[in-house]
Design an enzyme around this catalytic site. Structure first.
Site, PDB file in Angstrom:
ATOM      1  N   ARG A  90     -15.431  12.904  15.488  1.00 16.66           N
ATOM      2  CA  ARG A  90     -14.279  12.152  14.974  1.00 16.66           C
ATOM      3  C   ARG A  90     -12.975  12.759  15.484  1.00 16.66           C
ATOM      4  NH1 ARG A  90     -17.911   9.324  13.850  1.00 16.66           N
ATOM      5  NH2 ARG A  90     -18.501   8.382  11.869  1.00 16.66           N
ATOM      6  N   GLY A 113      -0.556   4.737  -1.271  1.00 20.60           N
ATOM      7  CA  GLY A 113      -1.745   5.327  -0.654  1.00 20.60           C
ATOM      8  C   GLY A 113      -1.420   6.502   0.257  1.00 20.60           C
ATOM      9  N   LYS A 148     -10.477  -6.600   9.481  1.00 22.84           N
ATOM     10  CA  LYS A 148      -9.377  -5.962  10.223  1.00 22.84           C
ATOM     11  C   LYS A 148      -9.196  -6.606  11.600  1.00 22.84           C
ATOM     12  CE  LYS A 148      -7.852  -2.555   7.559  1.00 22.84           C
ATOM     13  NZ  LYS A 148      -6.448  -2.419   7.159  1.00 22.84           N
ATOM     14  N   TYR A 162     -15.401  -4.502   6.511  1.00 19.62           N
ATOM     15  CA  TYR A 162     -14.048  -3.961   6.767  1.00 19.62           C
ATOM     16  C   TYR A 162     -13.633  -4.277   8.209  1.00 19.62           C
ATOM     17  CZ  TYR A 162     -10.654  -0.041   7.309  1.00 19.62           C
ATOM     18  OH  TYR A 162      -9.550   0.758   7.544  1.00 19.62           O
ATOM     19  N   GLY A 198       0.833  -1.217   0.000  1.00 20.71           N
ATOM     20  CA  GLY A 198       0.000   0.000   0.000  1.00 20.71           C
ATOM     21  C   GLY A 198       0.857   1.251   0.000  1.00 20.71           C
ATOM     22  N   ASP A 201     -25.272   8.953   9.052  1.00 21.43           N
ATOM     23  CA  ASP A 201     -24.286   9.555   9.960  1.00 21.43           C
ATOM     24  C   ASP A 201     -23.148   8.586  10.282  1.00 21.43           C
ATOM     25  OD1 ASP A 201     -25.160  12.107  10.400  1.00 21.43           O
ATOM     26  OD2 ASP A 201     -26.253  11.647  12.255  1.00 21.43           O
ATOM     27  N   CYS A 252      -6.671   6.619  14.161  1.00 17.94           N
ATOM     28  CA  CYS A 252      -7.990   7.247  13.995  1.00 17.94           C
ATOM     29  C   CYS A 252      -8.097   7.701  12.531  1.00 17.94           C
ATOM     30  CB  CYS A 252      -8.146   8.415  14.975  1.00 17.94           C
ATOM     31  SG  CYS A 252      -6.927   9.718  14.744  1.00 17.94           S
ATOM     32  N   ASN A 253      -9.094   8.521  12.191  1.00 17.29           N
ATOM     33  CA  ASN A 253      -9.250   8.974  10.795  1.00 17.29           C
ATOM     34  C   ASN A 253      -8.008   9.763  10.363  1.00 17.29           C
ATOM     35  OD1 ASN A 253     -11.860   8.280  11.782  1.00 17.29           O
ATOM     36  ND2 ASN A 253     -12.777   9.367  10.072  1.00 17.29           N
TER      37      ASN A 253
HETATM   38  P1  NAP Z   1      -5.365   4.183   0.340  1.00 21.67           P
HETATM   39  O1  NAP Z   1      -4.881   5.575   0.182  1.00 21.67           O
HETATM   40  O2  NAP Z   1      -6.712   3.812  -0.176  1.00 21.67           O
HETATM   41  O3  NAP Z   1      -4.283   3.202  -0.289  1.00 21.67           O
HETATM   42  C1  NAP Z   1      -4.544   1.839  -0.390  1.00 21.67           C
HETATM   43  C2  NAP Z   1      -3.284   1.168  -0.826  1.00 21.67           C
HETATM   44  O4  NAP Z   1      -3.525  -0.256  -0.923  1.00 21.67           O
HETATM   45  C3  NAP Z   1      -2.804   1.617  -2.227  1.00 21.67           C
HETATM   46  O5  NAP Z   1      -1.398   1.674  -2.219  1.00 21.67           O
HETATM   47  C4  NAP Z   1      -3.306   0.504  -3.136  1.00 21.67           C
HETATM   48  O6  NAP Z   1      -2.520   0.358  -4.311  1.00 21.67           O
HETATM   49  C5  NAP Z   1      -3.117  -0.697  -2.206  1.00 21.67           C
HETATM   50  N1  NAP Z   1      -3.946  -1.834  -2.595  1.00 21.67           N
HETATM   51  C6  NAP Z   1      -5.294  -1.907  -2.602  1.00 21.67           C
HETATM   52  N2  NAP Z   1      -5.701  -3.114  -3.059  1.00 21.67           N
HETATM   53  C7  NAP Z   1      -4.569  -3.813  -3.332  1.00 21.67           C
HETATM   54  C8  NAP Z   1      -4.332  -5.112  -3.832  1.00 21.67           C
HETATM   55  N3  NAP Z   1      -5.333  -5.962  -4.133  1.00 21.67           N
HETATM   56  N4  NAP Z   1      -3.056  -5.518  -3.999  1.00 21.67           N
HETATM   57  C9  NAP Z   1      -2.030  -4.682  -3.704  1.00 21.67           C
HETATM   58  N5  NAP Z   1      -2.185  -3.447  -3.203  1.00 21.67           N
HETATM   59  C10 NAP Z   1      -3.452  -3.013  -3.036  1.00 21.67           C
HETATM   60  O7  NAP Z   1      -5.361   3.748   1.884  1.00 21.67           O
HETATM   61  P2  NAP Z   1      -4.765   4.511   3.155  1.00 21.67           P
HETATM   62  O8  NAP Z   1      -5.777   5.509   3.575  1.00 21.67           O
HETATM   63  O9  NAP Z   1      -3.364   4.904   2.904  1.00 21.67           O
HETATM   64  O10 NAP Z   1      -4.799   3.343   4.241  1.00 21.67           O
HETATM   65  C11 NAP Z   1      -3.645   2.617   4.585  1.00 21.67           C
HETATM   66  C12 NAP Z   1      -3.985   1.708   5.764  1.00 21.67           C
HETATM   67  O11 NAP Z   1      -4.408   2.511   6.853  1.00 21.67           O
HETATM   68  C13 NAP Z   1      -5.115   0.724   5.451  1.00 21.67           C
HETATM   69  O12 NAP Z   1      -4.803  -0.536   5.988  1.00 21.67           O
HETATM   70  C14 NAP Z   1      -6.318   1.352   6.150  1.00 21.67           C
HETATM   71  O13 NAP Z   1      -7.238   0.361   6.523  1.00 21.67           O
HETATM   72  C15 NAP Z   1      -5.656   2.019   7.325  1.00 21.67           C
HETATM   73  N6  NAP Z   1      -6.393   3.169   7.902  1.00 21.67           N
HETATM   74  C16 NAP Z   1      -6.720   4.236   7.094  1.00 21.67           C
HETATM   75  C17 NAP Z   1      -7.405   5.305   7.648  1.00 21.67           C
HETATM   76  C18 NAP Z   1      -7.815   6.493   6.810  1.00 21.67           C
HETATM   77  O14 NAP Z   1      -8.494   7.398   7.349  1.00 21.67           O
HETATM   78  N7  NAP Z   1      -7.430   6.583   5.556  1.00 21.67           N
HETATM   79  C19 NAP Z   1      -7.744   5.299   9.028  1.00 21.67           C
HETATM   80  C20 NAP Z   1      -7.344   4.205   9.799  1.00 21.67           C
HETATM   81  C21 NAP Z   1      -6.676   3.159   9.226  1.00 21.67           C
HETATM   82  P3  NAP Z   1      -2.871   1.230  -5.651  1.00 21.67           P
HETATM   83  O15 NAP Z   1      -2.541   2.659  -5.322  1.00 21.67           O
HETATM   84  O16 NAP Z   1      -1.974   0.665  -6.679  1.00 21.67           O
HETATM   85  O17 NAP Z   1      -4.329   1.003  -5.904  1.00 21.67           O
HETATM   86  P1  GDP Z   2     -16.026   7.069   9.164  1.00 12.15           P
HETATM   87  O1  GDP Z   2     -15.286   7.963  10.098  1.00 12.15           O
HETATM   88  O2  GDP Z   2     -15.431   5.729   9.045  1.00 12.15           O
HETATM   89  O3  GDP Z   2     -17.489   7.046   9.455  1.00 12.15           O
HETATM   90  O4  GDP Z   2     -15.849   7.615   7.703  1.00 12.15           O
HETATM   91  P2  GDP Z   2     -15.910   8.989   6.941  1.00 12.15           P
HETATM   92  O5  GDP Z   2     -14.589   9.626   6.861  1.00 12.15           O
HETATM   93  O6  GDP Z   2     -16.568   8.623   5.660  1.00 12.15           O
HETATM   94  O7  GDP Z   2     -16.788  10.017   7.828  1.00 12.15           O
HETATM   95  C1  GDP Z   2     -18.134   9.865   7.861  1.00 12.15           C
HETATM   96  C2  GDP Z   2     -18.844  11.005   8.577  1.00 12.15           C
HETATM   97  O8  GDP Z   2     -18.758  12.208   7.807  1.00 12.15           O
HETATM   98  C3  GDP Z   2     -20.302  10.614   8.663  1.00 12.15           C
HETATM   99  O9  GDP Z   2     -20.890  11.202   9.802  1.00 12.15           O
HETATM  100  C4  GDP Z   2     -20.859  11.231   7.360  1.00 12.15           C
HETATM  101  O10 GDP Z   2     -22.258  11.450   7.436  1.00 12.15           O
HETATM  102  C5  GDP Z   2     -20.063  12.538   7.316  1.00 12.15           C
HETATM  103  N1  GDP Z   2     -19.934  13.126   5.962  1.00 12.15           N
HETATM  104  C6  GDP Z   2     -20.438  14.321   5.589  1.00 12.15           C
HETATM  105  N2  GDP Z   2     -20.180  14.584   4.305  1.00 12.15           N
HETATM  106  C7  GDP Z   2     -19.454  13.526   3.847  1.00 12.15           C
HETATM  107  C8  GDP Z   2     -18.864  13.226   2.582  1.00 12.15           C
HETATM  108  O11 GDP Z   2     -18.951  13.986   1.611  1.00 12.15           O
HETATM  109  N3  GDP Z   2     -18.183  12.046   2.495  1.00 12.15           N
HETATM  110  C9  GDP Z   2     -18.058  11.184   3.549  1.00 12.15           C
HETATM  111  N4  GDP Z   2     -17.361  10.045   3.395  1.00 12.15           N
HETATM  112  N5  GDP Z   2     -18.619  11.447   4.752  1.00 12.15           N
HETATM  113  C10 GDP Z   2     -19.308  12.590   4.896  1.00 12.15           C
END
Ligand code: NAP
Ligand code: GDP
Length: 291
Positions: free
Chosen positions: A212, A14, A143, A139, A11, A274, A167-168
């Site tokens: 959040r 990402g 996880k 999901y 990843g 929500d 967190c987010n």
């Molecule tokens: P992201 O931006 O969506 O990136 C996902 C990554 O996974 C990309 O590099 C993608 O490659 C790769 N990937 C997806 N499917 C794949 C597959 N089948 N084979 C190989 N690689 C694959 O995700 P992120 O937000 O950086 O999240 C990284 C980690 O943090 C995840 O485990 C997620 O669950 C965790 N996390 C994220 C958040 C958040 O708010 N974003 C919060 C808490 C935890 P490509 O670019 O080539 O598609």
């Molecule tokens: P979560 O924290 O895993 O629930 O994921 P999100 O980052 O998608 O946040 C969701 C919260 O933001 C919820 O309360 C949604 O109703 C609110 N929200 C408001 N506008 C948006 C939007 O444009 N996209 C997303 N993803 N969430 C939104």
């Protein structure tokens, strides 16, 4: 000189992977070789493709970030895909790491996976204490099983496979696709589009009341590197901001509108979901380890 550590980051293209790459590139050189992977290097849902990758790079350490990731609305409409894709990727990466004698794997959980009905603040011991919010059960269960697998690999084979619980997250290289994004990039995109079109309504989904915690991806990346180098427990560790740094979606929307100098109206669409009301996590574990 000690043997060089070869660190494979799944990843790597990402939001979190790019942030780790940025931080690593800003550090003094260490006896480490970093390899940042994308889905073009291997489909981690496929065992043979994943194994070939490990044969090529022979990693000593793995940061496993790759996952099917998305915001509330993408999760709600694709729970099965989130479950299956993430189960396959996680099982392949952990099993092949074991087969190749990888010294340490750090995988990524999320505060989204905690029980929906719980007490606050949430801590690391509560991952499996009750069902997750129904919006993202696919999901969440995929996880949660990383933590179960980490314990089983340790018990049966002595592996040091662990996980972090962020967190987010927000930051550079976020996903701005309106269908699949999280709330911060989703709202940034909507504000940008509204301003470009000369509209005076900024549409926010849901009531705006959910709370959040948000961490900047580059701050999270620094904590990830500490976990890789210095955290030696199988049990997960929360990587978040302070408990008091919780904001409502309404406050977030107002801050973004201010940053864009948007003078129009913020409209909350209460016909949209929500999601989980709150998932406030405490920082006690990491704070005690840094002390
Ligand atoms: P992201 O931006 O969506 O990136 C996902 C990554 O996974 C990309 O590099 C993608 O490659 C790769 N990937 C997806 N499917 C794949 C597959 N089948 N084979 C190989 N690689 C694959 O995700 P992120 O937000 O950086 O999240 C990284 C980690 O943090 C995840 O485990 C997620 O669950 C965790 N996390 C994220 C958040 C958040 O708010 N974003 C919060 C808490 C935890 P490509 O670019 O080539 O598609
Ligand atoms: P979560 O924290 O895993 O629930 O994921 P999100 O980052 O998608 O946040 C969701 C919260 O933001 C919820 O309360 C949604 O109703 C609110 N929200 C408001 N506008 C948006 C939007 O444009 N996209 C997303 N993803 N969430 C939104």
């Amino acid at each position: 000189m000690s043997e060089q550590n070869i660190i494979l980051v799944t990843g790597g293209s990402g939001l979190v992977g790019k942030a780790i790459q940025t931080v690593v590139e800003s550090e003094q050189p260490k006896n480490e070789k970093w390899i940042f992977l994308t889905s073009k290097d291997a489909n981690l849902c496929d065992y043979a493709s994943t194994k070939k990758l490990f044969e090529t790079h022979k990693p000593t350490h793995v940061i496993h970030l790759a996952a099917m990731v998305g915001g509330l609305f993408h999760n709600m409409s694709h729970n099965l895909d989130f479950l299956r894709n993430n189960l396959h990727m996680n099982d392949n990466v952990l099993q092949i790491s074991y087969e190749f004698g990888v010294k340490k794997v750090v995988s990524c959980l999320s505060t989204c996976i905690f029980p929906d009905k719980t007490t606050y603040p949430i801590d690391e011991t509560m991952v499996h204490n009750g069902p997750p919010h129904p919006s993202n059960y696919g999901y969440s269960y995929a996880k949660r099983l990383i933590d179960i697998a980490n314990r089983a690999y340790h018990e049966q084979h002595g592996c040091m496979f662990t996980s972090v619980i962020p967190c987010n997250v927000f930051g550079p290289h976020d996903n701005y696709n309106l269908e699949s994004s999280h709330v911060i990039p989703g709202l940034i995109r909507k504000l940008y589009d509204s301003i470009e079109r000369g509209e005076d309504i900024f549409a926010v989904m849901g009531s705006g009341k959910p709370l959040r915690q948000f961490i900047y991806s580059l701050d999270l990346a620094k904590l990830f590197l500490w976990v890789l180098r210095d955290y030696n427990e199988v049990d997960p560790i929360i990587l978040s901001v302070d408990e008091t740094s919780e904001v409502t979606i309404k406050e977030l929307a107002e801050e973004l509108a201010k940053a864009f100098d948007f003078k129009g109206k913020i409209a909350f669409d209460i016909t949209k979901a929500d999601g989980q009301y709150k998932k406030n996590c405490q920082q006690c574990k990491i704070t005690s380890l840094f002390a």
